[in-house]
Motif scaffolding. Structure first.
Motif, PDB file in Angstrom:
ATOM      1  N   PHE A  19      -9.946 -27.384 -38.509  1.00  0.00           N
ATOM      2  CA  PHE A  19     -10.837 -28.374 -39.122  1.00  0.00           C
ATOM      3  C   PHE A  19     -12.133 -27.704 -39.591  1.00  0.00           C
ATOM      4  CE2 PHE A  19     -14.102 -31.765 -38.595  1.00  0.00           C
ATOM      5  CZ  PHE A  19     -13.613 -32.676 -39.522  1.00  0.00           C
ATOM      6  N   PHE A  20     -12.651 -26.773 -38.778  1.00  0.00           N
ATOM      7  CA  PHE A  20     -13.889 -26.078 -39.118  1.00  0.00           C
ATOM      8  C   PHE A  20     -13.651 -24.737 -39.818  1.00  0.00           C
ATOM      9  CE2 PHE A  20     -15.810 -28.563 -35.477  1.00  0.00           C
ATOM     10  CZ  PHE A  20     -16.629 -29.351 -36.279  1.00  0.00           C
ATOM     11  N   GLY A  21     -12.376 -24.375 -40.041  1.00  0.00           N
ATOM     12  CA  GLY A  21     -12.072 -23.120 -40.701  1.00  0.00           C
ATOM     13  C   GLY A  21     -12.343 -21.901 -39.827  1.00  0.00           C
ATOM     14  N   LEU A  22     -12.180 -22.058 -38.516  1.00  0.00           N
ATOM     15  CA  LEU A  22     -12.420 -20.968 -37.568  1.00  0.00           C
ATOM     16  C   LEU A  22     -11.108 -20.485 -36.968  1.00  0.00           C
ATOM     17  CD1 LEU A  22     -15.384 -22.610 -35.614  1.00  0.00           C
ATOM     18  CD2 LEU A  22     -15.551 -20.870 -37.402  1.00  0.00           C
ATOM     19  N   ASN A  23     -11.112 -19.234 -36.514  1.00  0.00           N
ATOM     20  CA  ASN A  23      -9.961 -18.720 -35.790  1.00  0.00           C
ATOM     21  C   ASN A  23      -9.893 -19.389 -34.421  1.00  0.00           C
ATOM     22  OD1 ASN A  23      -9.236 -16.902 -37.814  1.00  0.00           O
ATOM     23  ND2 ASN A  23     -10.606 -15.329 -36.999  1.00  0.00           N
ATOM     24  N   PRO A  42     -22.934 -19.853 -34.431  1.00  0.00           N
ATOM     25  CA  PRO A  42     -23.629 -20.183 -35.685  1.00  0.00           C
ATOM     26  C   PRO A  42     -22.662 -20.568 -36.813  1.00  0.00           C
ATOM     27  CG  PRO A  42     -24.637 -18.258 -34.678  1.00  0.00           C
ATOM     28  CD  PRO A  42     -23.377 -18.553 -33.900  1.00  0.00           C
ATOM     29  N   ALA A  43     -21.495 -19.914 -36.883  1.00  0.00           N
ATOM     30  CA  ALA A  43     -20.501 -20.280 -37.898  1.00  0.00           C
ATOM     31  C   ALA A  43     -19.954 -21.678 -37.630  1.00  0.00           C
ATOM     32  CB  ALA A  43     -19.365 -19.264 -37.936  1.00  0.00           C
ATOM     33  N   LEU A  44     -19.765 -22.022 -36.361  1.00  0.00           N
ATOM     34  CA  LEU A  44     -19.322 -23.371 -35.999  1.00  0.00           C
ATOM     35  C   LEU A  44     -20.353 -24.397 -36.456  1.00  0.00           C
ATOM     36  CD1 LEU A  44     -17.602 -25.490 -34.455  1.00  0.00           C
ATOM     37  CD2 LEU A  44     -18.849 -24.828 -32.380  1.00  0.00           C
ATOM     38  N   GLU A  45     -21.607 -24.131 -36.152  1.00  0.00           N
ATOM     39  CA  GLU A  45     -22.686 -25.050 -36.527  1.00  0.00           C
ATOM     40  C   GLU A  45     -22.771 -25.204 -38.044  1.00  0.00           C
ATOM     41  OE1 GLU A  45     -25.384 -27.820 -35.367  1.00  0.00           O
ATOM     42  OE2 GLU A  45     -24.412 -26.505 -33.928  1.00  0.00           O
ATOM     43  N   TYR A  54     -19.877 -27.283 -39.269  1.00  0.00           N
ATOM     44  CA  TYR A  54     -20.128 -28.685 -38.899  1.00  0.00           C
ATOM     45  C   TYR A  54     -21.100 -29.330 -39.882  1.00  0.00           C
ATOM     46  CZ  TYR A  54     -22.287 -32.595 -36.461  1.00  0.00           C
ATOM     47  OH  TYR A  54     -22.800 -33.834 -36.142  1.00  0.00           O
ATOM     48  N   LEU A  55     -22.203 -28.646 -40.146  1.00  0.00           N
ATOM     49  CA  LEU A  55     -23.201 -29.215 -41.060  1.00  0.00           C
ATOM     50  C   LEU A  55     -22.634 -29.419 -42.458  1.00  0.00           C
ATOM     51  CD1 LEU A  55     -26.382 -27.255 -39.902  1.00  0.00           C
ATOM     52  CD2 LEU A  55     -25.825 -29.675 -39.468  1.00  0.00           C
ATOM     53  N   ALA A  56     -21.803 -28.490 -42.900  1.00  0.00           N
ATOM     54  CA  ALA A  56     -21.183 -28.623 -44.232  1.00  0.00           C
ATOM     55  C   ALA A  56     -20.269 -29.843 -44.275  1.00  0.00           C
ATOM     56  CB  ALA A  56     -20.410 -27.349 -44.575  1.00  0.00           C
ATOM     57  N   ILE A  57     -19.492 -30.034 -43.220  1.00  0.00           N
ATOM     58  CA  ILE A  57     -18.583 -31.191 -43.184  1.00  0.00           C
ATOM     59  C   ILE A  57     -19.391 -32.481 -43.073  1.00  0.00           C
ATOM     60  CG2 ILE A  57     -16.872 -32.379 -41.750  1.00  0.00           C
ATOM     61  CD1 ILE A  57     -15.604 -29.607 -41.253  1.00  0.00           C
ATOM     62  N   GLN A  71     -18.630 -30.992 -30.317  1.00  0.00           N
ATOM     63  CA  GLN A  71     -18.950 -31.044 -28.882  1.00  0.00           C
ATOM     64  C   GLN A  71     -17.890 -30.323 -28.057  1.00  0.00           C
ATOM     65  OE1 GLN A  71     -21.980 -31.892 -27.891  1.00  0.00           O
ATOM     66  NE2 GLN A  71     -22.276 -32.215 -30.066  1.00  0.00           N
ATOM     67  N   THR A  72     -16.646 -30.441 -28.443  1.00  0.00           N
ATOM     68  CA  THR A  72     -15.560 -29.771 -27.719  1.00  0.00           C
ATOM     69  C   THR A  72     -15.676 -28.263 -27.855  1.00  0.00           C
ATOM     70  OG1 THR A  72     -14.077 -31.653 -28.020  1.00  0.00           O
ATOM     71  CG2 THR A  72     -13.046 -29.528 -27.550  1.00  0.00           C
ATOM     72  N   LEU A  73     -15.897 -27.778 -29.057  1.00  0.00           N
ATOM     73  CA  LEU A  73     -15.898 -26.329 -29.284  1.00  0.00           C
ATOM     74  C   LEU A  73     -17.200 -25.654 -28.856  1.00  0.00           C
ATOM     75  CD1 LEU A  73     -13.980 -26.005 -32.670  1.00  0.00           C
ATOM     76  CD2 LEU A  73     -13.093 -25.968 -30.330  1.00  0.00           C
ATOM     77  N   LYS A  74     -18.299 -26.391 -28.794  1.00  0.00           N
ATOM     78  CA  LYS A  74     -19.567 -25.806 -28.347  1.00  0.00           C
ATOM     79  C   LYS A  74     -19.556 -25.498 -26.858  1.00  0.00           C
ATOM     80  CE  LYS A  74     -23.595 -27.460 -29.388  1.00  0.00           C
ATOM     81  NZ  LYS A  74     -24.725 -28.313 -29.797  1.00  0.00           N
ATOM     82  N   SER A  75     -18.914 -26.308 -26.071  1.00  0.00           N
ATOM     83  CA  SER A  75     -18.890 -26.141 -24.624  1.00  0.00           C
ATOM     84  C   SER A  75     -17.800 -25.144 -24.232  1.00  0.00           C
ATOM     85  CB  SER A  75     -18.609 -27.488 -23.953  1.00  0.00           C
ATOM     86  OG  SER A  75     -18.154 -27.307 -22.627  1.00  0.00           O
TER      87      SER A  75
END
Length: 175
Positions: free
Chosen positions: A13-17, A25-28, A31-34, A66-70
């Motif tokens: 969903f976030f385009g991450l491995n 920072p890439a997650l954030e 997220y902001l882009a979405i 929230q799931t991926l940050k923790s």
């Protein structure tokens, strides 16, 4: 609009491995882009379907973030994606050495409850244990792909984090 078909995998969903050690920072940024794209205010003049989809995607983005940050939630999520349920509610079995360390920490906390330097030293020990456990989880998930071991380590990390909160509260009460 964000890809609803990627909603079954927060990483995609976030385009991450899909890995435990992620670039926060890439997650954030993802997220902001979405959120910018799907924010309900952007779709206020859209059809009911568009508004509903935007709201669902915004909610999904919040939940996924929230799931991926923790670290704990991220690890549990990865295990779940690979068919391993940590059984947090029913599986409390832990290695004897881990339980002994927990008992030692608890005794130290009880005996040193008024001794700020001793509590600070204990906090350092607990934080080192937390970092070691996080490294072991990363190795189990990203290296060995051993999701059952990762689930066991994640259960232990929950204990460590809970104790760290109690210890922090005790320290805060002394300051």
């Amino acid at each position: 609009m964000a890809n609803p078909s990627a909603s079954d995998d927060y990483f995609r969903f976030f385009g991450l491995n899909q890995q435990f050690n992620i670039d926060l920072p890439a997650l954030e940024q993802a997220y902001l882009a979405i959120q910018k794209e799907v924010h309900p205010d952007r779709h206020a003049r859209g059809s009911d379907t568009e508004q509903r989809l935007a709201m669902q995607m915004a909610t999904l983005a919040n939940t996924a973030l929230q799931t991926l940050k923790s670290p704990i939630q991220r690890g549990l999520y990865i295990c779940q994606l690979h068919g391993v349920d940590a059984k947090l509610e029913t599986n409390t079995a832990m290695p004897t050495a881990f339980l002994m360390r927990q008992m030692d920490w608890r005794e130290s906390l009880d005996e040193q409850a008024e001794n700020l330097p001793a509590l600070d030293a204990l906090m350092t020990e607990v934080e080192e244990s937390r970092q070691e456990t996080l490294a072991e989880i990363a190795q189990a998930i990203d290296g060995a792909k051993n999701y059952a071991r990762a689930a066991e380590l994640l259960r232990g990390l929950l204990f460590i984090d809970k104790f760290a909160v109690e210890l922090d509260d005790t320290i805060a009460a002394l300051i």
